[in-house]
Design a protein around this motif. Structure first.
Motif, PDB file in Angstrom:
ATOM      1  N   TYR A  79       5.572  -1.090   1.805  1.00  0.00           N
ATOM      2  CA  TYR A  79       4.734  -0.358   0.862  1.00  0.00           C
ATOM      3  C   TYR A  79       3.344  -0.984   0.842  1.00  0.00           C
ATOM      4  CZ  TYR A  79       6.357  -4.356  -1.862  1.00  0.00           C
ATOM      5  OH  TYR A  79       6.668  -5.633  -2.266  1.00  0.00           O
ATOM      6  N   GLN A  82      -2.395   1.209  -3.793  1.00  0.00           N
ATOM      7  CA  GLN A  82      -3.555   2.094  -3.651  1.00  0.00           C
ATOM      8  C   GLN A  82      -4.151   2.387  -5.019  1.00  0.00           C
ATOM      9  OE1 GLN A  82      -2.763   5.651  -1.396  1.00  0.00           O
ATOM     10  NE2 GLN A  82      -4.692   6.619  -1.944  1.00  0.00           N
ATOM     11  N   PRO A  85      -4.266   7.041  -6.381  1.00  0.00           N
ATOM     12  CA  PRO A  85      -3.636   8.024  -5.484  1.00  0.00           C
ATOM     13  C   PRO A  85      -3.249   9.288  -6.246  1.00  0.00           C
ATOM     14  CG  PRO A  85      -2.022   6.396  -6.137  1.00  0.00           C
ATOM     15  CD  PRO A  85      -3.341   5.947  -6.736  1.00  0.00           C
ATOM     16  N   GLU A  87      -0.893  12.583  -7.233  1.00  0.00           N
ATOM     17  CA  GLU A  87       0.496  13.019  -7.338  1.00  0.00           C
ATOM     18  C   GLU A  87       0.546  14.529  -7.126  1.00  0.00           C
ATOM     19  OE1 GLU A  87       3.763  13.387  -6.946  1.00  0.00           O
ATOM     20  OE2 GLU A  87       3.824  11.406  -7.925  1.00  0.00           O
ATOM     21  N   VAL A 106       2.877   2.511  -2.867  1.00  0.00           N
ATOM     22  CA  VAL A 106       3.169   3.702  -2.072  1.00  0.00           C
ATOM     23  C   VAL A 106       4.038   3.322  -0.882  1.00  0.00           C
ATOM     24  CG1 VAL A 106       2.154   5.645  -0.829  1.00  0.00           C
ATOM     25  CG2 VAL A 106       0.900   4.602  -2.736  1.00  0.00           C
ATOM     26  N   PRO A 111       4.596   8.675   1.878  1.00  0.00           N
ATOM     27  CA  PRO A 111       3.665   8.427   0.765  1.00  0.00           C
ATOM     28  C   PRO A 111       3.886   9.301  -0.466  1.00  0.00           C
ATOM     29  CG  PRO A 111       2.495   8.520   2.854  1.00  0.00           C
ATOM     30  CD  PRO A 111       3.889   9.002   3.125  1.00  0.00           C
ATOM     31  N   ARG A 112       4.798  10.264  -0.373  1.00  0.00           N
ATOM     32  CA  ARG A 112       5.122  11.021  -1.589  1.00  0.00           C
ATOM     33  C   ARG A 112       5.865  10.148  -2.596  1.00  0.00           C
ATOM     34  NH1 ARG A 112       8.310  16.035   0.931  1.00  0.00           N
ATOM     35  NH2 ARG A 112       9.091  14.300   2.215  1.00  0.00           N
ATOM     36  N   MET A 114       6.076   7.089  -4.754  1.00  0.00           N
ATOM     37  CA  MET A 114       5.153   6.111  -5.343  1.00  0.00           C
ATOM     38  C   MET A 114       5.763   5.506  -6.603  1.00  0.00           C
ATOM     39  SD  MET A 114       1.387   7.932  -5.007  1.00  0.00           S
ATOM     40  CE  MET A 114       1.863   9.609  -5.447  1.00  0.00           C
TER      41      MET A 114
END
Length: 229
Positions: A79, A82, A85, A87, A106, A111-112, A114
């Motif tokens: 991971y 960030q 980021p 959503e 992330v 990367p979806r 989090m």
């Protein structure tokens, strides 16, 4: 002329229950590491004697603490951290902008997934309206952290005692903390479980564990509007 296949691909099918369960398992394995990294990043800021822009204090602190956390994330970690980021799972139809976290951990492979962290300036241990609103209106509605069974709130405390702040947060949210004693005497940190309002057509996780980390920034204050002109 034969065109070469594109190296770029869109996301696959919408996340289903299996995807969300997998996300929860990954986060469960890393959750303790995430909170530890936040504290290590904060310790680095203290060592650096960092300076902040008081005209935009909350964002200024968050930018710098995110960079400090990034310095602490192991190179082999699955991971990254960030700042701000988006959503996209809970965004409204275009052209609406998706919600954005103050910072998040992330997953590199997808990367979806989090682990979101929200931050609020706390002028005193009782000045909690915005802090509590983020928990109730964002995390507990699943607008934030739709795939995650947990997340964190950071309180940037400008005056007063962290333990008083934690006690007031529990009272305002109507919860009992999971930990009866501090996780670490040098780290004012508690967590509590909450039921969430999950949309009928979604398999988002509930209950939800919210971590509360109180980071002292005593001596700072927000610049007044008049002073910013």
């Amino acid at each position: 002329m034969v065109s070469e296949p594109s190296p770029w691909t869109p996301w696959g099918p919408p996340p289903d229950a299996a995807f969300i369960a997998q996300a929860g398992a990954w986060i469960g394995q890393a959750e303790t590491a995430f909170t530890d990294l936040v504290w290590r990043g904060y310790a680095q800021l203290r060592t650096m004697e960092a300076r902040f822009d008081t005209r935009d204090l909350e964002r200024s602190i968050t930018e710098q603490i995110t960079a400090a956390i990034d310095d602490e994330v192991p190179g082999e970690a699955p991971y990254y951290v960030q700042h701000s980021p988006f959503e996209r799972e809970t965004m409204l139809a275009p052209p609406a902008q998706p919600p954005a976290y103050d910072l998040a951990f992330v997953m590199r492979a997808d990367p979806r997934i989090m682990w979101p962290v929200e931050a609020k300036i706390l002028i005193t241990p009782k000045a909690l309206a915005d802090y509590v609103a983020d928990v109730v209106d964002q995390f507990l509605t699943c607008r934030y952290a739709p795939f995650s069974p947990s997340g964190a709130m950071l309180g940037y405390l400008l005056s007063g005692a962290p333990e008083d702040t934690l006690a007031n947060i529990a009272k305002r949210l109507g919860v009992r903390y999971t930990e009866t004693t501090p996780l670490d005497t040098e780290r004012p940190h508690r967590s509590a479980w909450h039921a969430r309002t999950v949309p009928a057509d979604k398999a988002y996780p509930s209950p939800f564990r919210c971590h509360h980390l109180i980071l002292g920034f005593h001596g700072l204050s927000r610049a007044s509007a008049a002073a910013s002109i």
